[in-house]
Design a protein around this motif. Sequence first.
Motif, short mmCIF file in Angstrom:
data_model
loop_
_atom_site.label_atom_id
_atom_site.label_comp_id
_atom_site.label_asym_id
_atom_site.label_seq_id
_atom_site.Cartn_x
_atom_site.Cartn_y
_atom_site.Cartn_z
N THR A 1 0.59 -1.07 0.00
CA THR A 1 -0.02 -0.09 -0.19
C THR A 1 0.90 1.35 0.10
O THR A 1 2.12 1.06 -0.02
CB THR A 1 -0.97 -0.07 1.24
OG1 THR A 1 -2.00 1.08 1.01
CG2 THR A 1 -0.38 0.06 2.59
N GLY A 2 0.29 2.38 0.15
CA GLY A 2 0.96 3.71 0.24
C GLY A 2 -0.12 4.71 0.67
O GLY A 2 -1.01 4.32 1.20
N ASP A 3 0.37 5.88 0.81
CA ASP A 3 -0.38 7.02 1.11
C ASP A 3 -1.61 7.12 0.54
O ASP A 3 -2.01 6.80 -0.82
CB ASP A 3 0.38 8.37 0.81
CG ASP A 3 1.34 8.97 1.82
OD1 ASP A 3 1.24 8.44 3.01
OD2 ASP A 3 2.52 9.39 1.42
N ALA A 4 -2.61 7.55 0.99
CA ALA A 4 -3.93 7.60 0.69
C ALA A 4 -4.62 6.24 0.33
O ALA A 4 -5.55 6.13 -0.37
CB ALA A 4 -4.18 8.33 -0.66
N ALA B 1 -7.46 -1.45 -6.01
CA ALA B 1 -6.30 -2.45 -5.95
C ALA B 1 -5.98 -3.15 -7.49
O ALA B 1 -5.07 -3.04 -7.94
CB ALA B 1 -6.33 -3.47 -5.03
N ALA B 2 -7.38 -3.15 -8.07
CA ALA B 2 -6.90 -3.54 -9.58
C ALA B 2 -5.98 -3.02 -10.51
O ALA B 2 -5.36 -3.19 -11.29
CB ALA B 2 -8.34 -3.84 -10.27
N ILE C 1 1.25 3.65 -6.41
CA ILE C 1 2.30 2.68 -6.07
C ILE C 1 2.45 1.85 -7.42
O ILE C 1 3.63 1.10 -7.64
CB ILE C 1 1.80 1.84 -4.61
CG1 ILE C 1 0.70 0.81 -5.13
CG2 ILE C 1 1.78 2.68 -3.64
CD1 ILE C 1 0.37 -0.11 -3.92
N ARG C 2 1.61 1.84 -8.32
CA ARG C 2 1.83 1.28 -9.35
C ARG C 2 2.88 1.42 -10.21
O ARG C 2 3.29 0.52 -11.03
CB ARG C 2 0.55 0.62 -10.25
CG ARG C 2 0.06 2.09 -10.70
CD ARG C 2 -1.21 2.03 -11.50
NE ARG C 2 -1.90 3.35 -11.90
CZ ARG C 2 -2.63 3.61 -12.67
NH1 ARG C 2 -3.50 2.45 -12.78
NH2 ARG C 2 -2.95 4.68 -13.12
N SER C 3 3.40 2.63 -10.07
CA SER C 3 4.57 3.14 -10.73
C SER C 3 6.04 2.76 -10.08
O SER C 3 7.14 2.95 -10.82
CB SER C 3 4.58 4.50 -11.09
OG SER C 3 4.35 5.24 -9.97
N ASP C 4 6.00 2.17 -8.82
CA ASP C 4 7.21 1.85 -8.19
C ASP C 4 7.76 0.73 -9.07
O ASP C 4 7.12 -0.47 -9.30
CB ASP C 4 7.00 1.54 -6.58
CG ASP C 4 7.97 1.22 -6.10
OD1 ASP C 4 8.51 0.16 -6.23
OD2 ASP C 4 8.60 2.11 -5.02
N VAL C 5 9.06 0.81 -9.34
CA VAL C 5 9.77 -0.24 -10.04
C VAL C 5 9.91 -1.52 -9.48
O VAL C 5 10.16 -2.48 -10.10
CB VAL C 5 11.35 0.34 -10.47
CG1 VAL C 5 11.19 1.59 -11.35
CG2 VAL C 5 12.17 0.34 -9.25
N ASN C 6 9.74 -1.65 -8.24
CA ASN C 6 9.86 -3.11 -7.48
C ASN C 6 8.36 -3.66 -7.40
O ASN C 6 8.38 -4.85 -7.07
CB ASN C 6 10.05 -2.80 -6.13
CG ASN C 6 11.77 -2.33 -5.84
OD1 ASN C 6 12.53 -2.92 -6.29
ND2 ASN C 6 11.92 -0.92 -5.74
N ALA D 1 -4.20 5.19 -3.12
CA ALA D 1 -2.83 4.48 -3.16
C ALA D 1 -2.31 3.47 -4.51
O ALA D 1 -1.43 3.86 -4.82
CB ALA D 1 -2.43 3.58 -1.80
N PRO D 2 -3.17 2.60 -4.64
CA PRO D 2 -2.89 1.93 -6.08
C PRO D 2 -2.48 2.57 -7.09
O PRO D 2 -1.62 2.25 -7.94
CB PRO D 2 -4.23 1.10 -6.25
CG PRO D 2 -4.83 1.01 -5.09
CD PRO D 2 -4.44 2.47 -4.33
#
Length: 185
Positions: free
Chosen positions: A9-12, A118-119, A92-97, A88-89
Amino acid sequence: MSKKVLIVTGDAAEVLEVYYPYYRVLEEGYEAVIAAPVKKVLHTVVHDFVDGWETYTEKPAHLLPAHIAFADVEPADYDGLIIPGGRAPEYIRSDVNLPRILSHFLENGKPVGAICHAAQVFAALKDTSFFEGRTMTAYTACRLDVERLGATYAKDTLHVDGKLVTGHAWPDLPGFMREFLRLMQ
């Protein structure tokens, strides 16, 4: 040895969609680990439905400490994955990991729970063939995201397709967590 569930997850993040699964996993006797793009205190939000609005409203909610950064996650150490919704999704989907983490759970047939928005995180995957021929649900605004993955969008507010549990929004958390935890046994 206790089973471990990773929550990405992440902020928001929608507060109920992260706290409810977190505490249910702990209640079940499993270890719950919250991962975010960086290890920090996250800001969650409350999404609520208001008569007359065509979408939800958003207000600040509780603070949530992330236990680990995505870069430090070793997916093989975990038995299941939960992806809360909220806003958050979308970032966070742009995080390389994240693709590395998601791919491990999907390719190894481990339980994956994705609720609400989340999708959107699955757009991070270069190979979305896992979703072809599958059925999943999400918040109605994410129907196009589900269909772009190659999946069929289920209008039901809860859907289980193999080891993939998907839910529409926070009101569906009791069934969502019941089905996810059943897959963890």
